[in-house]
Enzyme design. Structure first.
Site, mmCIF file in Angstrom:
data_model
loop_
_atom_site.group_PDB
_atom_site.id
_atom_site.type_symbol
_atom_site.label_atom_id
_atom_site.label_comp_id
_atom_site.label_asym_id
_atom_site.label_seq_id
_atom_site.Cartn_x
_atom_site.Cartn_y
_atom_site.Cartn_z
ATOM 1 N N ALA A 64 0.859 -1.173 0.000
ATOM 2 C CA ALA A 64 0.000 0.000 0.000
ATOM 3 C C ALA A 64 0.905 1.235 0.000
ATOM 4 O O ALA A 64 2.056 1.171 0.439
ATOM 5 C CB ALA A 64 -0.892 -0.019 1.227
ATOM 6 N N GLY A 107 0.683 -4.982 1.019
ATOM 7 C CA GLY A 107 -0.519 -5.045 0.181
ATOM 8 C C GLY A 107 -0.259 -5.735 -1.147
ATOM 9 O O GLY A 107 -1.161 -6.356 -1.714
ATOM 10 N N GLU A 110 -0.633 -9.255 -0.490
ATOM 11 C CA GLU A 110 -2.050 -9.515 -0.226
ATOM 12 C C GLU A 110 -2.853 -9.578 -1.527
ATOM 13 O O GLU A 110 -3.771 -10.383 -1.668
ATOM 14 C CB GLU A 110 -2.605 -8.449 0.726
ATOM 15 C CG GLU A 110 -1.994 -8.568 2.125
ATOM 16 C CD GLU A 110 -2.369 -7.420 3.041
ATOM 17 O OE1 GLU A 110 -1.933 -6.280 2.769
ATOM 18 O OE2 GLU A 110 -3.099 -7.646 4.017
ATOM 19 N N GLU A 130 4.632 -5.016 7.335
ATOM 20 C CA GLU A 130 3.904 -3.917 7.980
ATOM 21 C C GLU A 130 4.358 -3.669 9.416
ATOM 22 O O GLU A 130 4.330 -2.544 9.911
ATOM 23 C CB GLU A 130 2.391 -4.190 7.963
ATOM 24 C CG GLU A 130 1.753 -4.122 6.585
ATOM 25 C CD GLU A 130 1.748 -5.449 5.836
ATOM 26 O OE1 GLU A 130 2.508 -6.375 6.203
ATOM 27 O OE2 GLU A 130 0.973 -5.555 4.869
#
Ligand code: HXC
Length: 269
Positions: A64, A107, A110, A130
């Site tokens: 992200a 992300g 993911e 993260e």
């Protein structure tokens, strides 16, 4: 606005490329919106039977967009339901193959796990770093990864934030195949073309039945599978697929627009 994704079509397959290479394809909201809108459109497009999602040579996606998130408060994250948009990507029924070169972190990893399976290059790197940023995965990583590769390795990755090489990802079951870096996209495209050549209804129901294994107890999952299996009998594509085998010829499945994929197999089974 610059295009944050790039889409090309080859026959019944769409190749979707994340296109923020200078930021290692960091997944900002604008990119997510473009990707989700495109994937939903491909999902509705009956001339397309599968998609390949890829990034650039250095990164599938490095996570992200940290710069976009850095200043946000908890209230803002809750109010915007930040990352909920990715649930729409995961919910698209079009078969999705992740073709991974370089980093697939946070992300990015993911999103790989939201796809139906992944083909990785030898130089690919996976991880959930993260924790190093003072947060945790927010796009399903703790849940999907644990189901995919098991609690122990998922804990290792989420708690240490280390990156995992492609060969370890293959052993763990995070990716389905590892190939030389330059063969990642061609291999994924060939797999997608194969999928897209089959009965659209059978393919969609096969992926849904496999996905149910993540949600249902075994007995219920087997009942679901059996209901889907029964339901496919009598469809033109079942007739054609089995007749072609018996007659020793290639199957000619119906033009995609001819056939609706039954979405609730239990309703009429
Ligand atoms: C924003 C990013 C980014 C990211 C890289 N960039 N990752 N920008 N968000 N996730 C940008 C860098 O700032 C830099 O921009 C450019 O991309 C190139 O990156 P470098 O760091 O210079 O490259 P390199 O030294 O080769 O290192 C590669 C890397 C490193 C190891 C992948 O970029 C990295 O650690 N990135 C962050 C990985 C990460 O923590 N991901 C998880 C994010 S959180 P400039 O302008 O300087 O050239 C997440 C889930 C969020 O995904 C859930 C929380 C709620």
């Amino acid at each position: 606005m610059a295009d944050l994704i790039d889409i090309t079509r080859e026959g019944r397959v769409a190749l979707v490329r994340l296109n923020r290479p200078a930021q290692l394809n960091a997944l900002n909201l604008a990119l997510a919106e473009e990707l989700v809108a495109a994937t939903e459109a491909l999902d509705r497009d009956r001339t397309i039977g599968a998609m390949v999602l890829t990034g650039s040579p250095k990164a599938f996606a490095a996570g992200a967009d940290i710069a976009e998130m850095a200043g946000k408060s908890a209230e803002e994250m809750v109010e915007a339901d930040f990352f909920a948009i990715w649930d729409r990507f995961a919910a698209c029924r079009i078969p999705k193959i992740a073709a991974v070169n370089g980093y697939a972190l946070g992300g990015g990893c993911e999103v790989v796990m939201m796809c139906d399976f992944a083909i990785a290059g030898e130089g690919a790197r996976f991880g959930q770093p993260e924790v190093k940023l003072g947060v945790i995965a927010g796009m399903g990583g703790t849940q999907r990864m644990t189901r995919l590769i098991g609690r122990s390795l998922a804990m290792d990755l989420h708690l240490t934030g280390r990156t995992m090489r492609a060969d370890e990802a293959l052993r763990a079951g995070l990716v389905a195949r590892v190939v030389p870096d330059e063969e990642v996209v061609p291999t994924a495209m060939a797999a997608a073309a194969e999928i897209a050549s089959y009965s659209r209804g059978a393919v969609r129901l096969a992926r849904e039945a496999v996905a149910k294994a993540e949600e249902l107890p075994l007995a219920e999952g087997i009942r679901y599978e059996r209901a889907v299996f029964h339901r496919l009998f009598g469809t033109p594509d079942q007739r054609e697929g089995m007749a072609a085998f018996v007659e020793k010829r290639p199957a000619r499945f119906h033009a995609p627009a001819d056939e609706a994929a039954p979405s609730d197999p239990e309703a009429g089974a």
